[in-house]
Design a protein around this motif. Sequence first.
Motif, PDB file in Angstrom:
ATOM      1  N   ARG A  36       6.360  16.314 -27.524  1.00 15.88           N
ATOM      2  CA  ARG A  36       7.335  15.496 -26.796  1.00 15.88           C
ATOM      3  C   ARG A  36       6.854  15.406 -25.350  1.00 15.88           C
ATOM      4  NH1 ARG A  36      13.009  18.523 -28.545  1.00 15.88           N
ATOM      5  NH2 ARG A  36      12.470  18.835 -30.747  1.00 15.88           N
ATOM      6  N   ARG A  37       7.137  14.302 -24.701  1.00 17.73           N
ATOM      7  CA  ARG A  37       6.811  14.202 -23.283  1.00 17.73           C
ATOM      8  C   ARG A  37       7.783  15.065 -22.487  1.00 17.73           C
ATOM      9  NH1 ARG A  37       7.960   9.096 -19.273  1.00 17.73           N
ATOM     10  NH2 ARG A  37       6.663   9.765 -17.511  1.00 17.73           N
ATOM     11  N   ARG A  39       8.697  16.541 -18.467  1.00 13.00           N
ATOM     12  CA  ARG A  39       8.466  16.391 -17.030  1.00 13.00           C
ATOM     13  C   ARG A  39       9.239  17.463 -16.268  1.00 13.00           C
ATOM     14  NH1 ARG A  39       9.916  10.407 -15.451  1.00 13.00           N
ATOM     15  NH2 ARG A  39      11.597  10.702 -16.956  1.00 13.00           N
ATOM     16  N   TRP A  46       8.454  14.316  -9.218  1.00  9.23           N
ATOM     17  CA  TRP A  46       7.918  14.740 -10.514  1.00  9.23           C
ATOM     18  C   TRP A  46       6.623  15.494 -10.256  1.00  9.23           C
ATOM     19  CZ3 TRP A  46      11.450  14.500 -13.968  1.00  9.23           C
ATOM     20  CH2 TRP A  46      12.353  13.434 -14.016  1.00  9.23           C
ATOM     21  N   ASP A  49       3.947  16.173 -15.575  1.00  8.32           N
ATOM     22  CA  ASP A  49       4.284  15.132 -16.552  1.00  8.32           C
ATOM     23  C   ASP A  49       3.247  15.213 -17.658  1.00  8.32           C
ATOM     24  OD1 ASP A  49       4.738  12.819 -18.030  1.00  8.32           O
ATOM     25  OD2 ASP A  49       5.123  11.576 -16.274  1.00  8.32           O
ATOM     26  N   GLU A  51       2.320  15.022 -22.158  1.00  5.87           N
ATOM     27  CA  GLU A  51       2.587  14.890 -23.592  1.00  5.87           C
ATOM     28  C   GLU A  51       1.800  15.939 -24.373  1.00  5.87           C
ATOM     29  OE1 GLU A  51       2.706  10.888 -25.283  1.00  5.87           O
ATOM     30  OE2 GLU A  51       2.468  10.094 -23.258  1.00  5.87           O
ATOM     31  N   GLU A 137      12.919  15.914 -21.189  1.00  6.63           N
ATOM     32  CA  GLU A 137      12.170  15.367 -22.310  1.00  6.63           C
ATOM     33  C   GLU A 137      12.439  13.875 -22.297  1.00  6.63           C
ATOM     34  OE1 GLU A 137      13.213  17.251 -25.929  1.00  6.63           O
ATOM     35  OE2 GLU A 137      12.194  19.134 -25.466  1.00  6.63           O
ATOM     36  N   GLU A 138      11.367  13.087 -22.136  1.00  5.10           N
ATOM     37  CA  GLU A 138      11.532  11.656 -21.867  1.00  5.10           C
ATOM     38  C   GLU A 138      12.495  11.499 -20.683  1.00  5.10           C
ATOM     39  OE1 GLU A 138       9.578   9.452 -22.963  1.00  5.10           O
ATOM     40  OE2 GLU A 138       8.654  10.512 -24.645  1.00  5.10           O
ATOM     41  N   ASP A 139      13.617  10.787 -20.852  1.00  6.02           N
ATOM     42  CA  ASP A 139      14.531  10.562 -19.738  1.00  6.02           C
ATOM     43  C   ASP A 139      15.813  11.372 -19.848  1.00  6.02           C
ATOM     44  OD1 ASP A 139      12.737   8.796 -18.682  1.00  6.02           O
ATOM     45  OD2 ASP A 139      13.744   6.991 -19.416  1.00  6.02           O
ATOM     46  N   GLU A 140      15.815  12.403 -20.690  1.00  5.73           N
ATOM     47  CA  GLU A 140      17.010  13.228 -20.835  1.00  5.73           C
ATOM     48  C   GLU A 140      16.728  14.636 -20.351  1.00  5.73           C
ATOM     49  OE1 GLU A 140      19.252  13.124 -24.374  1.00  5.73           O
ATOM     50  OE2 GLU A 140      19.042  10.964 -24.659  1.00  5.73           O
ATOM     51  N   ASN A 287      21.527  12.101 -16.446  1.00  8.13           N
ATOM     52  CA  ASN A 287      21.060  11.285 -17.562  1.00  8.13           C
ATOM     53  C   ASN A 287      21.427   9.816 -17.381  1.00  8.13           C
ATOM     54  OD1 ASN A 287      19.806  13.363 -18.922  1.00  8.13           O
ATOM     55  ND2 ASN A 287      21.631  13.942 -20.063  1.00  8.13           N
TER      56      ASN A 287
END
Length: 290
Positions: A36-37, A39, A46, A49, A51, A137-140, A287
Amino acid sequence: MGLSWQQGPLSSGAIGKFLVPQPLPARMLYVEPLRRRMRVRFEKTWIADSEKVLLLFEPTRYPVAYFLESDIVEGVLEKSGHVTQHTDLGETTWYSVRVGDRVVQRAAWQHTNLPAHAEDLKGRVAFAWRSMDAFFEEDERIVGHAADPYHRIDIRQTSRQLIVKHGETTIAQTSRPQVLYESGFAPRWYVNREDIDLAALKLAENKTFCPYKGVCSYFDIGDVRLAAWSYPETYPEVARIADWISFEANKVDVYLDGAQLHLEPGQQVVPHGPDRELTLEELALDNRKL
């Protein structure tokens, strides 16, 4: 939780066993790609970052995310001069994290003299969770610790009879409890407030935090401290138990179908504090921003 925490298979209190002819080592570490990505945010920046994060599972510890040095912003890590010795992974070098004028000491670490069998972690750095502003994880936003892909929660409705007593007083009685099954934990029984004598419960000041359920409130019953708990606002994934109440079987008498429940090994939860007093409101705002 999951593999290495509470009653997980790699923890010291595992409820199951491996069916192998020879005894396993007392401590086993396990590493795998997160896939999972992820960050890391620090001082509104940031700073990592990737994957290609690796998760390390170590007995009695939450999983830890390790980032490739190449996936970390150049210049944010400063060697602190502090070196420790890891039981299994050898010499560990600690770093300060700096962005602008803000610096946090011992906010990241790297195993710098790894044994040959652990070279998957070579050239990787882990960040101290509470020293950073946030992990995503991603944008969450992910709170508490790196999410354990082996951690699972199942909630089941049942018609079994559940009775809770304090001395001779019945505190709760229901034929419609919900049971929550969580990886590495014994089952927990939740009761609808309609089936509880709420006058017998006094809200306590204590709060703890579960990375999978949310912020937990506690209740005293008579002279018994923290005898029950509830998640007034849960994460959507476990909304079925929102504002329901569960009772601690070693503090009050809990009967299921007439048989008294007792605290089982692994049922005593080790509290997990919030990320710097994180609230669900802050999490929701984070979020929504992304």
